[in-house]
Design an enzyme around this catalytic site. Structure first.
Site, short mmCIF file in Angstrom:
data_model
loop_
_atom_site.label_atom_id
_atom_site.label_comp_id
_atom_site.label_asym_id
_atom_site.label_seq_id
_atom_site.Cartn_x
_atom_site.Cartn_y
_atom_site.Cartn_z
N SER A 242 -14.31 -35.86 -36.83
CA SER A 242 -14.00 -34.43 -36.93
C SER A 242 -14.93 -33.78 -37.93
O SER A 242 -15.17 -34.32 -39.01
CB SER A 242 -12.55 -34.22 -37.37
OG SER A 242 -12.23 -32.85 -37.37
N TYR B 59 1.52 -36.58 -32.06
CA TYR B 59 2.19 -36.75 -33.35
C TYR B 59 3.63 -37.26 -33.24
O TYR B 59 3.94 -38.33 -33.77
CB TYR B 59 2.18 -35.42 -34.13
CG TYR B 59 0.80 -34.99 -34.52
CD1 TYR B 59 0.06 -35.72 -35.45
CD2 TYR B 59 0.21 -33.87 -33.95
CE1 TYR B 59 -1.22 -35.34 -35.80
CE2 TYR B 59 -1.07 -33.49 -34.29
CZ TYR B 59 -1.78 -34.22 -35.22
OH TYR B 59 -3.06 -33.85 -35.55
N HIS C 74 0.30 -33.40 -40.47
CA HIS C 74 -0.69 -32.75 -39.60
C HIS C 74 -0.10 -32.03 -38.39
O HIS C 74 -0.78 -31.22 -37.76
CB HIS C 74 -1.66 -33.84 -39.13
CG HIS C 74 -3.03 -33.37 -38.76
ND1 HIS C 74 -3.35 -32.04 -38.58
CD2 HIS C 74 -4.17 -34.05 -38.52
CE1 HIS C 74 -4.63 -31.94 -38.25
NE2 HIS C 74 -5.14 -33.13 -38.21
N PRO D 196 -3.93 -36.09 -43.05
CA PRO D 196 -5.25 -35.93 -43.68
C PRO D 196 -5.09 -35.42 -45.10
O PRO D 196 -4.03 -34.91 -45.49
CB PRO D 196 -5.93 -34.88 -42.80
CG PRO D 196 -4.79 -34.02 -42.33
CD PRO D 196 -3.59 -34.94 -42.18
#
Length: 614
Positions: free
Chosen positions: A540, A90, A328, A103
């Site tokens: 995912s 990240y 996230h 997300p």
């Protein structure tokens, strides 16, 4: 002052009874790495990679030195991979947060009668948020336990404590995850975005917490204030939608003025952001709602009515389009699911408390955040708007409900639904591209202290054998090869969730080499390693027990993002790609996935123990 929390918080210490993430044996990781990549690269390249890996792992070689240092790091830290992983996954990434990183969770479509009805929903939602946060602060959340493979193991709870007290601060080369002290009085407000304006809604007035009726009253005031065009401020939320370096540079310009510094400080310390959206004008379906959650439809719609750095942004649209979009880096999807499911159950199961008797009598007018602008800042806003619009135009999303069967049919075959769906995704990709590629499936390692995720590499050699067999109608071994692929996927899943995956280990070895100021070992400059980290298929499983679904964008320009939610009688897929790539098309991928899932069902029915889906 904000701190980077590295010490155990006061109160219950669930995570501190958990074991540390293990450091896998070097030889095991190197052998698995070769096994994972052999069938994904050309033979000549594989032989070159094999020689590099053998040299790296030889006795007394570079690999053993780095492994020794990594073991020393593990002895001295709670979690040897956490900081490496957080930065690599990240904080070092320079792409814009919308689509590329953040997300979204899409709530059920609401049927509001009017604007006030949507504000009642918003007030009730924020009341639920405050109740949930109190459960976090008082450490009364029940400990999570693993489900699926190796079920029953207690899981680390630290991610929950970062839902509301963190903020991603942009940096020129690396962002910072700022963590505020739990229970800080600086965090007694939320930010409300309305018509691209930002307002402060204080949750404590005269030392009393606002009740739901008070929150509604304040939201009504904010909506009225936002309609005042004479006091309207420029859409500064756009800057947070830009690339991280661009936003860091713009922020440096902003904070030269004290007014801007104060507004930024208030936003950066808030509990969460509530975005009150106008009707989008789009036809409301699953795909359009998902798009509005991910990027707001760009600056022409709701894209500026956001502050993308804040981990929890709740969106309530007047047209009933609701959900949350998340930064996230502080937590994984399963923690987001737990929080949002709690809120959805609160919304439906807890009656709205709108009685005025207990409300705060004197409510101050919410403050509008002010900004000082210059021609240069106006240019920055315009550039951010244009880049967001390009991203909006480029995203190709298809939310699809596969209704032929669901996870119950898969369970009747005595197969893992997750492994089965992963093999189906490999089949779909192969049908579209004639090859398999490095695939990412997130594997939770929360059974360890401060555990986040490792990667399940789903493009196994067994999966390749199966998808090839499915193109050959004469092959009588299809069912055996399906089982081989399912078992390989299941075994890799167990390896990854028990801390023995290869991705985190290789990352740790690479970062240790950099810390030692070594020339980067050849294993990490080799084109096979580079290809192994280009996740053209990023997947995912995000299952929910209430009606909502998760979505996110691809992680590479020529890739797919695929989030799936298996339910008893159907499978929900959110597939994304970019129009700018000639190699991808979300609708084509969905079609191949549909066809493959039907063929896999038919194959199972022809096996020795056929099962009915009814």
């Amino acid at each position: 002052m904000p701190i980077l929390e590295r010490e155990p918080p006061k109160g219950r210490r669930e995570s501190y009874v958990l074991p540390k993430v293990p450091v896998p044996p070097l030889k095991q990781t190197l052998d698995m790495y070769l096994s994972c990549m052999k069938h994904l690269v050309k033979e000549e390249q594989y032989q070159k990679t094999k020689a590099i890996v053998v040299k790296f792992g030889e006795p007394g070689g570079t690999g053993e030195l780095l492994q020794k240092k990594l073991l020393e790091r593990s002895d001295k830290t709670y979690n040897w991979v956490y900081d490496y992983w957080l930065e690599d996954m990240y904080l070092n990434q320079r792409l814009a947060l919308p689509v590329n990183s953040n997300p979204a969770m899409v709530f059920p479509k609401q049927n509001f009668k009017d604007r006030k009805d949507s504000l009642r929903f918003a007030a009730h939602l924020i009341t639920g948020v405050l109740e949930y946060k109190e459960r976090i602060d008082t450490r009364v959340l029940p400990v999570d336990f693993a489900r699926g493979q190796l079920a029953g193991t207690p899981l680390c709870m630290k991610q929950y404590y970062r839902l509301f007290n963190t903020y991603r601060l942009p940096g020129h080369k690396r962002d910072t995850l700022v963590i505020h002290k739990p229970g800080s009085t600086e965090q007694e407000h939320i930010i409300v975005a309305c018509k691209n304006q930002f307002f402060v809604l204080d949750l404590v007035v005269n030392k009393k917490k606002l009740k739901e009726m008070d929150i509604l009253t304040q939201l009504e005031k904010i909506v009225k204030m936002a309609e005042n065009s004479e006091e309207r401020q420029p859409p500064f939320g756009l800057l947070t939608s830009d690339g991280r370096t661009e936003w860091a540079q713009a922020r440096e310009v902003l904070i030269k003025d004290s007014v801007n510094r104060e507004s930024l400080a208030v936003i950066e310390k808030c509990l969460c952001v509530l975005c009150l959206d106008n009707p989008s004008g789009m036809e409301v379906g699953d795909t359009s709602r998902a798009l509005l959650m991910l990027h707001g439809g760009g600056h022409e719609k709701m894209g500026a009515n956001r502050w993308y750095d804040k981990p929890m942004q709740f969106i309530v649209g007047e047209d009933g389009v609701c959900g949350t979009v998340c930064e996230h880096s502080p937590f994984e999807g399963i923690v987001l699911v737990a929080c949002t499911e709690y809120l959805m159950k609160f919304m439906t199961g807890s009656p709205s408390k709108m009685g005025r008797a207990t409300s705060v009598s004197e409510l101050p007018t919410p403050a509008r955040l002010l900004w000082k602008t210059t021609p240069h800042i106006q240019d920055l806003l315009k550039a951010s708007a244009e880049r967001l619009q390009r991203l909006v135009r480029d995203l190709d999303m298809d939310v699809h409900k596969f209704e032929v069967y669901g996870k119950e049919f898969i369970k009747k075959q005595k197969m893992s639904p997750d492994a089965y769906i992963q093999v189906a995704l490999q089949l779909a990709f192969y049908r579209c591209n004639g090859r398999l590629v490095s695939t990412y499936e997130s594997a939770s390692i929360r059974r360890f202290h401060e555990g986040r995720v490792d990667n399940i590499r789903s493009a196994t050699s067994e999966a390749l054998a199966f998808v090839k067999a499915m193109t050959d109608e004469k092959d009588s071994e299809k069912m055996k090869q399906l089982w081989d692929a399912i078992n390989a996927q299941t075994n890799y899943t167990i390896t990854a969730i028990t801390g023995l995956g290869i991705d985190n280990h290789l990352l740790g070895l690479r970062e240790i080499a950099q810390e030692l100021k070594m020339e980067r070992p050849e294993i990490f400059t080799d084109e096979t390693y580079v290809a192994s980290n280009q996740f053209i298929l990023s997947t995912s499983q995000v299952p929910t027990t209430v009606e909502m679904f998760c979505c996110y964008g691809p992680v590479v320009p020529n890739g797919y993002g695929c989030c799936y939610n298996p339910q008893s009688d159907h499978l929900l897929f959110s597939v994304t790609s970019f129009h700018g790539s000639t190699e991808t098309c979300s609708a084509v991928f969905i079609k191949a996935l549909d066809e493959g899932l039907v063929e896999m069902r038919d194959l199972c029915r022809k096996s020795n123990k056929p099962q009915s889906i009814n």
